[in-house]
Design an enzyme around this catalytic site. Sequence first.
Site, mmCIF file in Angstrom:
data_model
loop_
_atom_site.group_PDB
_atom_site.id
_atom_site.type_symbol
_atom_site.label_atom_id
_atom_site.label_comp_id
_atom_site.label_asym_id
_atom_site.label_seq_id
_atom_site.Cartn_x
_atom_site.Cartn_y
_atom_site.Cartn_z
ATOM 1 N N HIS A 2 0.826 -1.206 0.000
ATOM 2 C CA HIS A 2 0.000 0.000 0.000
ATOM 3 C C HIS A 2 0.856 1.250 0.000
ATOM 4 O O HIS A 2 0.460 2.290 -0.516
ATOM 5 C CB HIS A 2 -0.995 -0.029 1.162
ATOM 6 C CG HIS A 2 -2.112 -0.976 0.902
ATOM 7 N ND1 HIS A 2 -2.136 -2.237 1.416
ATOM 8 C CD2 HIS A 2 -3.205 -0.860 0.119
ATOM 9 C CE1 HIS A 2 -3.215 -2.872 0.975
ATOM 10 N NE2 HIS A 2 -3.882 -2.049 0.192
ATOM 11 N N GLU B 29 -10.369 -11.106 -4.537
ATOM 12 C CA GLU B 29 -8.967 -10.935 -4.147
ATOM 13 C C GLU B 29 -8.360 -12.227 -3.636
ATOM 14 O O GLU B 29 -7.191 -12.280 -3.289
ATOM 15 C CB GLU B 29 -8.853 -9.892 -3.038
ATOM 16 C CG GLU B 29 -9.571 -8.609 -3.352
ATOM 17 C CD GLU B 29 -9.213 -7.488 -2.401
ATOM 18 O OE1 GLU B 29 -8.224 -6.810 -2.647
ATOM 19 O OE2 GLU B 29 -9.951 -7.310 -1.413
ATOM 20 N N CYS C 73 -9.429 -3.514 -10.440
ATOM 21 C CA CYS C 73 -9.021 -2.264 -9.797
ATOM 22 C C CYS C 73 -7.649 -2.381 -9.123
ATOM 23 O O CYS C 73 -7.203 -1.465 -8.456
ATOM 24 C CB CYS C 73 -10.072 -1.791 -8.794
ATOM 25 S SG CYS C 73 -10.286 -2.931 -7.421
ATOM 26 N N ASP D 212 -3.999 -8.181 -4.263
ATOM 27 C CA ASP D 212 -4.160 -9.239 -3.269
ATOM 28 C C ASP D 212 -4.330 -10.594 -3.928
ATOM 29 O O ASP D 212 -3.854 -11.598 -3.401
ATOM 30 C CB ASP D 212 -5.359 -8.946 -2.357
ATOM 31 C CG ASP D 212 -4.968 -7.968 -1.264
ATOM 32 O OD1 ASP D 212 -3.902 -8.175 -0.660
ATOM 33 O OD2 ASP D 212 -5.697 -6.982 -1.044
HETATM 34 C C1 PEP Z 1 -6.107 -5.036 -4.679
HETATM 35 O O1 PEP Z 1 -5.853 -5.827 -3.775
HETATM 36 O O2 PEP Z 1 -5.790 -5.241 -5.887
HETATM 37 C C2 PEP Z 1 -6.812 -3.780 -4.391
HETATM 38 C C3 PEP Z 1 -7.228 -3.002 -5.355
HETATM 39 O O3 PEP Z 1 -6.969 -3.424 -3.086
HETATM 40 P P1 PEP Z 1 -5.750 -2.926 -2.186
HETATM 41 O O4 PEP Z 1 -4.566 -2.703 -3.083
HETATM 42 O O5 PEP Z 1 -6.176 -1.684 -1.512
HETATM 43 O O6 PEP Z 1 -5.561 -4.063 -1.261
HETATM 44 MG MG MG Z 2 -6.825 -5.577 -1.888
#
Ligand code: PEP
Ligand code: MG
Length: 578
Positions: A195, A439, A510, A463
Amino acid sequence: MTSFALHGVGVSGGIAIGRAQLVSHATLEVAHYSIAPGNVDAEIARFENALAEVQRELEGLHSAMTSGDAPAEFGAFLDVHWMILTDPTLAEAPKKIIAEQRCNAEWALIQQMNVLVEQFEQIEDTYLRERRAGVVQVVERILKRLLGKPGAVAPGSAEQHTILVAHDLSPADVIQFKRHRYAAFLTDVGGATSHTAIVARSLAVPAVVATHNARTLIRENELLIVDGTHHVVIVNPDKSVLAEYRLKQGELELERARLRRLKSKPATTLDGLEIELHANIELPGDLLQTLGSGATGVGLFRSEFLFLNREGLPSEDEQFEAYRSVAEGMQGKPVTIRTFDLGADKSFAGLDGLVRVAPNPALGLRAVRFCLAEPRLFLTQLRAILRASHYGKVKILVPMLASVGEIDQTLAMIAQAKETLRDQGVPFDSGVPVGGMIEIPAAVLAISSFLERLDFLSIGTNDLIQYTLAVDRADDAVSHLYDPLHPAVLKLIAMAISASNRMRVPIAVCGEMAGEARLTRLLLGLGLRNLSMHPAHLLTVKQCVLTTDVAKGAPIIARLRRTDDPARLAALIDKLNA
Ligand code: PEP
Ligand code: MG
């Protein structure tokens, strides 16, 4: 000065040239300045006041705890903070430093913290070593008080040309940079889709992580070139290298200007498919950049960032205002608010001590699991999102679902939140779509139960890769194993898209893969029509969409789906992009 290069993982592209500022994560906001001899006593008093305020804060938390239902660990945690706060090594030593060095209180405190942290690091006992984190947390509490009441001398700043060099930064640290304008940053550790890296990307400044020893090799104020695209940092460049990079910087700027012309062009492929390109945001303040990118919606609002870097929790009203401002700001375009995904690498300062350190945080009480374990917090957020749905086209997205039970419980909570709003006569969109993030491999393998219950899906590839390959996305020691193009990952993505398309349930990606132009044709070929990414990548991806003929690429995609050979996969992707 010797010139040398450091290699790492570029997590945000572009070139920055600037001077190094070394930081430890607690020193991010801390300036260093001198105090006039006549002001030393006042500076010491400022430090003492801050200490007294933190003592009161801890006392307040303690009494709130005894009257509430907080777990016992929280009490122990507060006791440790109290001990650290009142120990002379922290309560007295900084005063001596202020007097001797005639420096500001924040700086004195940081110096003393570094001494203490170093001492702790030399201790063999792991339990005591962990107390080191407590020292940093207490220092952060004091700093917050001091920074709320800055001293007489305002720190000067030349942030635009400053490159931050840190051992490690948490997502909460990096999000604070949105208020600053640093030229770039580097860290010793970190994975490409941690993150921290994701937020770095959202700042649209070059960033290189996993440099291993930048923090020890680079000295304060040294001249640096950070090339995020090529994963390299050049320390003390000579004149010719500097000139070359300045030229490259100019070329990149021209390229950006050219891309900006695509902003209002619809993202339609050569064979006429309309593609939705949405934006990922962390805070309402990202809206400006989102609108500037020509995004046709917000595909992922990572709402948990509203919970970081603060004391206490955001109230329902505060959350509502944040969600409403985005819903209204997007002027009728869809806004997908992800319910908070706290835990793992996004620790939750507002609940200091309530979230215990899990043995394996990525597999622990994270995201929807945490929400369902804390129904009061979850209901507050759901009410806030529902209230905002009255002011725009809001969708709810639930992270990290693994099983039907979690979906059903979440839907029941949403129904309950709606009920309470109805009872109070508060308006909301009763048909607000509810979607789930894909995920976890289990979610793909049991996708029919997701498709039956949810209005839309969004694949969180960051994820999905981590959980498919059992590779911690935040750990640079295994970052070479983190492979978006692993055949198993591609198979899961392909399966999820095909199943959703068959059932006519909208599906998006996403995760960071959506923002990688090299993968755009692949994703479109697999049947994806909605991609959500950081706004800084949107126009590059759009350019790729505009030059893609999905039908023409179909035979390559068919071959790609049949192979498990990574080299062949890579060759086929190159062919698709040729
Ligand atoms: C992901 O896991 O691809 C996602 C978009 O959520 P985050 O990166 O916030 O875990
Ligand atoms: Mg995620």
